[in-house]
Write a protein that holds these residues in place. Structure first.
Motif, PDB file in Angstrom:
ATOM      1  N   UNK A   1       0.831  -1.211   0.000  1.00 61.47           N
ATOM      2  CA  UNK A   1       0.000   0.000   0.000  1.00 61.47           C
ATOM      3  C   UNK A   1       0.865   1.260   0.000  1.00 61.47           C
ATOM      4  N   UNK A   2       1.992   1.229   0.725  1.00 61.68           N
ATOM      5  CA  UNK A   2       2.881   2.398   0.744  1.00 61.68           C
ATOM      6  C   UNK A   2       3.501   2.636  -0.629  1.00 61.68           C
TER       7      UNK A   2
ATOM      8  N   UNK B   1       5.836   7.107   6.506  1.00 58.17           N
ATOM      9  CA  UNK B   1       5.723   5.658   6.316  1.00 58.17           C
ATOM     10  C   UNK B   1       6.922   5.072   5.557  1.00 58.17           C
ATOM     11  N   UNK B   2       7.796   5.945   5.030  1.00 62.05           N
ATOM     12  CA  UNK B   2       8.849   5.482   4.126  1.00 62.05           C
ATOM     13  C   UNK B   2       9.880   4.559   4.757  1.00 62.05           C
TER      14      UNK B   2
ATOM     15  N   UNK C   1       6.845  -3.387  -1.546  1.00 60.80           N
ATOM     16  CA  UNK C   1       6.669  -1.960  -1.864  1.00 60.80           C
ATOM     17  C   UNK C   1       6.893  -1.714  -3.358  1.00 60.80           C
ATOM     18  N   UNK C   2       7.877  -2.420  -3.938  1.00 59.47           N
ATOM     19  CA  UNK C   2       8.181  -2.253  -5.362  1.00 59.47           C
ATOM     20  C   UNK C   2       7.019  -2.730  -6.236  1.00 59.47           C
TER      21      UNK C   2
ATOM     22  N   UNK D   1      -7.846   9.957  -4.310  1.00 60.76           N
ATOM     23  CA  UNK D   1      -8.810   9.291  -3.433  1.00 60.76           C
ATOM     24  C   UNK D   1      -8.367   7.847  -3.157  1.00 60.76           C
ATOM     25  N   UNK D   2      -7.861   7.171  -4.183  1.00 57.90           N
ATOM     26  CA  UNK D   2      -7.368   5.795  -4.009  1.00 57.90           C
ATOM     27  C   UNK D   2      -6.185   5.766  -3.051  1.00 57.90           C
ATOM     28  N   UNK D   3      -5.288   6.738  -3.192  1.00 55.50           N
ATOM     29  CA  UNK D   3      -4.132   6.818  -2.293  1.00 55.50           C
ATOM     30  C   UNK D   3      -4.575   7.096  -0.861  1.00 55.50           C
ATOM     31  N   UNK D   4      -5.557   7.986  -0.706  1.00 54.60           N
ATOM     32  CA  UNK D   4      -6.107   8.252   0.631  1.00 54.60           C
ATOM     33  C   UNK D   4      -6.754   6.989   1.200  1.00 54.60           C
TER      34      UNK D   4
END
Length: 531
Positions: free
Chosen positions: A287-288, A382-383, A410-411, A499-502
């Motif tokens: 997700x990140x 979050x990184x 993450x990749x 919105x998807x990222x939120x």
């Protein structure tokens, strides 16, 4: 005398950490820097745009495969030793890319470069965990994460700058050579060697299965088509490879269960794979990755929503990039003081405000700056530190390969997100032909009076072509109607991205809360192991 020795040792550790930071920045930079010169490189070797993308694809695949393997090898043979080897391989690969006589040599050198770059961030993270005390690890990991994230975000801008200054794409890679040589020399003298006690037998079968599983999944992800996402999903080159990757990973679980009982030094222990906290952390890492995917579209967002010229749109990523660096450092400090779970919850809340604001409220440059900085801080939080600490707590003594798979997860998120987001953009602008007549009528203009050829010019083609066509229309009412139509289509295109990222940030909050007790149990077990 004792105080002087302690100060000398602390100075050496700090210098070693700076070397790690520079190595992480250099390796992460090359993942995005090439995009600024892709067209020029393709022309230089006289290859098509489709063939040219293999320079990016091979680097991504190489990173994904080598990351967990190098993480495991660093645990086994020493993190200093593997860091120096990785930097040396990366430097040799960079030199090969810069001096490539043909496209085949260029691709081979990019692959070698990826084998060197794949483990640098993981080795640096493992080194911090094994060298620094618990109360300092969060801050250090946050700085590493910040360097990694900032480099990924500003890579294209630095690439464009170097191209402007030198006039050639070769220096994008040649500049790595002197830096790499200095890092090898500095690392040799200033890095401490750390490694874990391991069993004698190496898990060759597990390493092979994990590599082929990652390769299959990454190939499938790269084959996704942004225009026809659902259609491409059911092609064998996507669905078939995804299923193959899952089957191979299932085989890996079976093999690792057997190997763990047989005293083999497993690449991914079954006891780790069966831990819910490890699986949840991998989901949060995925997700990140979508956060970074959303950041990639900031320049086109600035161009098409705010009307920034294309030549300057990339610079509008700078506030977010700087904020993400501050957020990564702040997130690391927050982990030290409040723990990784509270840090993830805080990062999710900040990211929802930032990315949600970009989707809902941005119509001016001032609002864009405000919300992009907020999004950057949430993204930065979050990184580095929180997910790394959670994975380290779950992994026990298997930190290297566990942190490697965290990076791969993450990749995968970073690779999938732009394809999905590209579909949102295409869908948003595909409705332009329907919006234009509505806006024309609202301005008292009969759409039937507009020649069909002119309508096609302003409802299709690139953004710059559409803007140029609108500017040539003599009627002010028609111009205003078309500008309003384009603005609405642009909002329809970019709102779903943020919105998807939120939504991804909200999922991270939910998972952090639901599994908070189990994460705490992992932390207690990790402390007991250290003691």
């Amino acid at each position: 005398m004792l105080i002087m020795e302690k100060n000398k040792k602390a100075s050496k550790v700090n210098t070693g950490f700076i070397i790690l930071l520079i190595g992480v920045f250099m390796a992460a930079l090359d993942n995005g820097i090439i995009s600024a010169a892709l067209t020029t490189i393709n022309s230089s070797f006289d290859v098509s745009a489709t063939a040219g993308t293999w320079g990016i694809t091979l680097y991504t695949l190489g990173l994904a495969i080598t990351t967990p393997i190098v993480g495991k090898l660093s645990d086994r043979y020493g993190r200093k030793k593997l860091f120096l080897i990785e930097i040396a391989i990366f430097t040799i690969g960079s030199l090969g890319v810069a001096l490539s006589p043909n496209f085949t040599f260029f691709l081979a050198s990019r692959l070698i470069q990826s084998f060197g770059g794949g483990g640098i961030f993981i080795i640096a993270s493992s080194h911090v965990i094994s060298t620094f005390t618990k109360d300092k690890q969060g801050s250090m990991l946050g700085l590493l994460g910040g360097m990694n994230g900032i480099a990924s975000v500003i890579g294209p801008n630095i690439g464009s700058f170097l191209m402007d200054v030198t006039g050639t794409w070769h220096w994008l890679f040649l500049i790595n050579v002197p830096i790499g040589i200095l890092l090898v020399i500095g690392g040799f003298f200033y890095l401490q060697e750390t490694k874990d006690a391991v069993m004698e037998k190496i898990d060759f079968l597990g390493i092979s299965l994990l590599s082929f599983s990652i390769l299959s999944v990454m190939f499938a992800v790269n084959n996704l088509g942004s225009g026809n996402l659902l259609d491409s999903l059911f092609n064998f080159s996507v669905l078939g490879l995804l299923i193959l990757g899952i089957i191979i990973f299932a085989g890996l679980i079976f093999v690792e269960k057997r190997n763990e009982a047989g005293q083999v030094d497993t690449i991914l222990p079954y006891s780790l794979l069966s831990k819910p906290t490890y699986s949840v952390t991998m989901i949060m890492a995925f997700l990140s990755g979508t956060f970074i995917g959303a950041v990639i579209f900031i320049p086109s967002f600035a161009e098409q929503i705010l009307g920034i010229p294309a030549a300057k749109s990339g610079y509008w990523m700078t506030p977010l990039a700087l904020a993400s660096g501050i957020g990564a450092g702040g997130g690391g400090y927050f982990v030290d003081k409040q723990g990784p779970v509270k840090t993830l919850i805080a990062s999710g809340i900040i990211a929802i405000i930032g990315f949600g604001g970009l989707g809902l409220f941005v119509d001016s440059k001032s609002l864009f700056l405000i919300f992009s900085v907020i999004a950057g801080i949430g993204f930065g939080f979050v990184l580095g530190a929180p997910l790394t600490v959670l994975t380290s707590n779950a992994a026990g003594t298997q930190k290297g390969s566990a942190l490697g798979t965290l990076s791969v997860a993450r990749q995968i998120g970073l690779t999938i997100a732009p394809t999905v987001y590209g579909t949102f953009i295409q869908r948003g602008f595909s409705n332009l032909g329907e919006i234009i007549p509505e806006k024309l009528q609202a301005h008292g203009v009969d759409p039937s009076n507009i020649p069909q050829g002119e309508m096609e010019k302003v409802s299709g083609g690139s953004y710059s072509d559409i803007q140029a066509s609108i500017a040539q229309i003599p009627s002010e009412d028609v111009q205003n109607a078309l500008k309003e139509a384009f603005n609405e289509a642009a909002h329809n295109a970019y709102e779903p991205i943020y919105f998807t990222t939120a939504g991804a940030a909200a999922l991270i909050i939910i998972l952090s809360i639901v599994f908070s007790k189990k994460f705490k149990r992992d932390a207690v077990e990790e402390e007991d192991t250290d003691n």
